[in-house]
Design a protein around this motif. Structure first.
Motif, mmCIF file in Angstrom:
data_model
loop_
_atom_site.group_PDB
_atom_site.id
_atom_site.type_symbol
_atom_site.label_atom_id
_atom_site.label_comp_id
_atom_site.label_asym_id
_atom_site.label_seq_id
_atom_site.Cartn_x
_atom_site.Cartn_y
_atom_site.Cartn_z
ATOM 1 N N GLN A 37 35.184 88.627 -0.851
ATOM 2 C CA GLN A 37 34.037 89.099 -1.360
ATOM 3 C C GLN A 37 33.305 89.943 -0.174
ATOM 4 O O GLN A 37 32.924 89.613 1.087
ATOM 5 C CB GLN A 37 32.916 88.014 -1.485
ATOM 6 N N THR A 38 33.121 91.286 -0.465
ATOM 7 C CA THR A 38 32.730 92.287 0.600
ATOM 8 C C THR A 38 32.212 93.471 -0.032
ATOM 9 O O THR A 38 32.653 93.637 -1.368
ATOM 10 C CB THR A 38 33.650 92.491 1.454
ATOM 11 N N SER A 39 31.174 94.124 0.439
ATOM 12 C CA SER A 39 30.824 95.562 -0.124
ATOM 13 C C SER A 39 31.499 96.680 0.331
ATOM 14 O O SER A 39 31.277 97.786 0.290
ATOM 15 C CB SER A 39 29.361 95.569 -0.300
ATOM 16 N N LEU A 44 38.604 95.637 2.130
ATOM 17 C CA LEU A 44 39.159 95.022 0.842
ATOM 18 C C LEU A 44 40.653 95.547 0.657
ATOM 19 O O LEU A 44 41.305 94.792 0.344
ATOM 20 C CB LEU A 44 38.321 95.330 -0.321
ATOM 21 N N ALA A 71 20.289 103.265 -6.705
ATOM 22 C CA ALA A 71 19.454 102.265 -6.565
ATOM 23 C C ALA A 71 19.473 101.108 -6.172
ATOM 24 O O ALA A 71 18.670 100.191 -6.095
ATOM 25 C CB ALA A 71 18.605 102.346 -8.006
ATOM 26 N N TRP A 72 20.971 100.554 -6.155
ATOM 27 C CA TRP A 72 21.146 99.326 -5.904
ATOM 28 C C TRP A 72 22.161 99.110 -4.685
ATOM 29 O O TRP A 72 22.751 98.263 -4.404
ATOM 30 C CB TRP A 72 22.105 98.627 -6.961
ATOM 31 N N GLU A 74 24.690 98.968 -2.089
ATOM 32 C CA GLU A 74 26.124 98.673 -2.141
ATOM 33 C C GLU A 74 26.683 97.990 -3.483
ATOM 34 O O GLU A 74 27.564 97.597 -3.508
ATOM 35 C CB GLU A 74 26.634 98.340 -0.800
ATOM 36 N N LEU A 75 25.779 97.983 -4.389
ATOM 37 C CA LEU A 75 26.080 97.208 -5.759
ATOM 38 C C LEU A 75 26.460 98.388 -6.602
ATOM 39 O O LEU A 75 25.820 99.203 -6.549
ATOM 40 C CB LEU A 75 25.030 96.165 -6.260
ATOM 41 N N PRO A 78 32.596 97.319 -4.814
ATOM 42 C CA PRO A 78 34.025 96.587 -5.323
ATOM 43 C C PRO A 78 33.773 95.301 -6.093
ATOM 44 O O PRO A 78 34.851 94.788 -6.561
ATOM 45 C CB PRO A 78 34.599 96.123 -3.807
ATOM 46 N N LEU A 79 32.545 94.916 -6.497
ATOM 47 C CA LEU A 79 32.482 93.808 -7.285
ATOM 48 C C LEU A 79 32.392 94.279 -8.792
ATOM 49 O O LEU A 79 32.212 93.562 -9.429
ATOM 50 C CB LEU A 79 31.261 93.123 -6.632
ATOM 51 N N LYS A 81 34.213 94.916 -10.866
ATOM 52 C CA LYS A 81 34.961 94.209 -11.924
ATOM 53 C C LYS A 81 34.282 93.157 -12.642
ATOM 54 O O LYS A 81 34.720 92.877 -13.795
ATOM 55 C CB LYS A 81 36.444 94.111 -11.474
ATOM 56 N N PHE A 83 31.042 92.863 -12.970
ATOM 57 C CA PHE A 83 30.034 93.676 -13.697
ATOM 58 C C PHE A 83 30.521 93.990 -15.294
ATOM 59 O O PHE A 83 29.757 93.721 -16.174
ATOM 60 C CB PHE A 83 29.429 94.781 -13.148
ATOM 61 N N GLU B 35 35.255 84.320 1.760
ATOM 62 C CA GLU B 35 34.774 84.122 0.572
ATOM 63 C C GLU B 35 35.558 84.800 -0.695
ATOM 64 O O GLU B 35 35.467 85.951 -0.649
ATOM 65 C CB GLU B 35 33.546 83.987 0.228
ATOM 66 N N VAL B 36 36.362 84.133 -1.364
ATOM 67 C CA VAL B 36 37.161 84.793 -2.451
ATOM 68 C C VAL B 36 36.164 85.285 -3.614
ATOM 69 O O VAL B 36 35.090 84.795 -3.669
ATOM 70 C CB VAL B 36 38.308 83.859 -3.123
ATOM 71 N N GLN B 37 36.496 86.326 -4.111
ATOM 72 C CA GLN B 37 35.819 87.010 -5.316
ATOM 73 C C GLN B 37 36.340 85.977 -6.500
ATOM 74 O O GLN B 37 37.295 86.244 -6.918
ATOM 75 C CB GLN B 37 36.172 88.526 -5.492
ATOM 76 N N LEU B 75 27.419 86.004 -14.208
ATOM 77 C CA LEU B 75 26.568 86.873 -13.077
ATOM 78 C C LEU B 75 25.263 86.312 -12.979
ATOM 79 O O LEU B 75 24.440 85.963 -13.975
ATOM 80 C CB LEU B 75 26.752 88.199 -13.228
ATOM 81 N N TRP B 82 24.986 88.971 -2.788
ATOM 82 C CA TRP B 82 25.094 90.273 -2.670
ATOM 83 C C TRP B 82 23.929 91.076 -3.346
ATOM 84 O O TRP B 82 23.463 92.013 -3.111
ATOM 85 C CB TRP B 82 26.607 90.815 -3.243
ATOM 86 N N HIS B 86 21.481 93.312 -1.502
ATOM 87 C CA HIS B 86 21.358 94.740 -1.771
ATOM 88 C C HIS B 86 20.153 95.123 -2.770
ATOM 89 O O HIS B 86 19.550 96.245 -2.848
ATOM 90 C CB HIS B 86 22.539 95.237 -2.342
ATOM 91 N N LEU B 87 19.772 94.103 -3.671
ATOM 92 C CA LEU B 87 18.774 94.350 -4.605
ATOM 93 C C LEU B 87 17.292 93.756 -4.372
ATOM 94 O O LEU B 87 16.229 94.182 -4.642
ATOM 95 C CB LEU B 87 19.096 93.885 -6.001
#
Lengths: 186, 186
Positions: A37-39, A44, A71-72, A74-75, A78-79, A81, A83, B35-37, B75, B82, B86-87
Motif C-alpha cells: 500500500q503506497t502512493s 511499488l 483534486a485528490w 495522490e489518489l 497506484p491504488l 485498480k 477503484f 501493508e499489502v494492497q 472501497l 489514503w 489525500h482527500l
C-alpha cells in the motif's frame, strides 16, 4: 546471446500492447506479486521487480500504472485498480463530479532488470481530463480519460492512436530506446 | 505469570483509547509494518500480525480499521487511510455526494498473538451513515460517520460515548472477554 524477456502480467491485452510497442516478442508470465500500500509508484514498481526477479531469475519486466486526480492529491494513484474494480470508470467519474478541478495525470512505470541487481525504471506521464464515459475498452479507466491534445478518450482510440498518447506508449518507447542502446534489440 | 502486551501503533490516541477500553496498560511500539494492497481486512491484519510477531517476539496487538461505503463496494475499505490523507473527511463526503446511497459500515479488526503461532482476530462492525462533517476529532473520518442509533458523528462524541458505538470499542470488548477467559486479565 539474447535472452527472451518475461513480462509479468495476467492481462493478454497488456502483453499484446507492450509487445507491439516494443516490436519485440515477450514471454507472458502470470505471477501473483504482493503490492504494498503506497502512493509512491517508483517504490511499488521496484518492490514488484525485486519479487519478480526472485521468482523468474531471467530478464523480466513488471509494470504498474497510476491515475492521479489533481483534486485528490495522490489518489487514486497506484491504488487505481481497486477503484476500477469496485467503482468502475463511471463511478470514478461520478465521485469526481463534485470537485471543480477535473484534471488528471496518468503515469505508467515499466521496471526491467536483466540481472536482478540493476533495476531500470521507465516512466511515461500524460496529462488529461476526466470526462463522462465514452467509447469501449478492455482497460479499466480508458473511457473517462481524455489526454491533452486529443478529443477522444483512450477508449475511443484505436490501438495505434492510443500508443501515441498513452503513458504506457511513452514508457515503452523509452524502454525500447534503452534496449537499442544496450544492443539488446534484434 | 503475566507478560505485558505490546500494541503496534504510532498513534498515542489509539493507544490511550485501547488501553482504556481493555482496562489494561499496553506498551506502545512504533513499527513500520508493510501493508499489502487488499480489500480483505482479515488478510491484512493477519499479515501485519505475523510481521509484528517476528519483530517483537512477545505478546503483541496490531489493529486496522476499514470504512466501507455501501455505494462503493469494498472501497475505501482498508485503503481508507489514503483517502483520509489525500482527500480528508470533507473530500470523502464530497466524493460520495453524487451517489444515492450514503450508508456505510466501519469495521475494526484487532489481531493478537501471544506465541506467534496462534493468530486471534477480534472484529467489531458498526453500520452508519456518511454525513457532512460535524465536530472535531483526532481520528480521520470521525467527523463524517454517524453510527446507526446515534444523532452525533464520532467526532461529536466524548470518548465514553464513542467507545459504546465505535467498531474499535466492539472489537476491544471481544478481545477483553477473550483475555478474561484465558485468565490473562489481572
Amino acid at each position: 546471446m539474447q535472452h527472451s524477456i518475461h513480462f509479468v502480467t495476467s492481462n493478454a491485452n497488456k502483453l499484446r500492447e507492450l509487445s507491439n510497442l516494443l516490436q519485440k516478442k515477450l514471454v507472458q508470465i502470470d505471477l501473483d506479486l504482493n503490492e504494498v500500500q503506497t502512493s509512491d509508484l517508483t517504490l511499488l514498481v521496484e518492490d514488484k521487480l525485486r519479487q519478480a526477479w526472485q521468482r523468474v531469475g531471467k530478464p523480466v519486466i513488471v509494470e504498474d500504472t497510476s491515475l492521479y486526480f489533481d483534486a485528490w492529491g495522490e489518489l487514486p494513484g497506484p491504488l487505481v485498480k481497486w477503484f476500477v474494480k469496485h467503482l468502475g470508470a463511471k463511478g470514478m467519474y461520478q465521485a469526481l463530479l463534485n470537485f471543480d478541478d477535473h484534471h488528471a495525470s496518468a503515469v505508467c512505470c515499466l521496471g526491467y532488470s536483466s540481472d536482478g541487481e540493476n533495476l531500470h525504471l521507465f516512466k511515461g506521464e500524460v496529462g488529461g481530463e476526466i470526462v463522462a464515459p465514452r467509447g469501449s475498452s478492455n482497460f479499466g479507466w480508458d473511457p473517462i480519460f481524455c489526454p491533452h491534445g486529443a478529443r477522444s478518450t483512450f477508449a475511443e482510440m484505436n490501438e495505434g492512436d492510443k500508443g501515441k498518447y498513452s503513458p504506457r506508449g511513452l514508457s515503452a518507447r523509452r524502454f525500447r530506446d534503452f534496449l537499442a542502446a544496450e544492443g539488446g534489440q534484434s
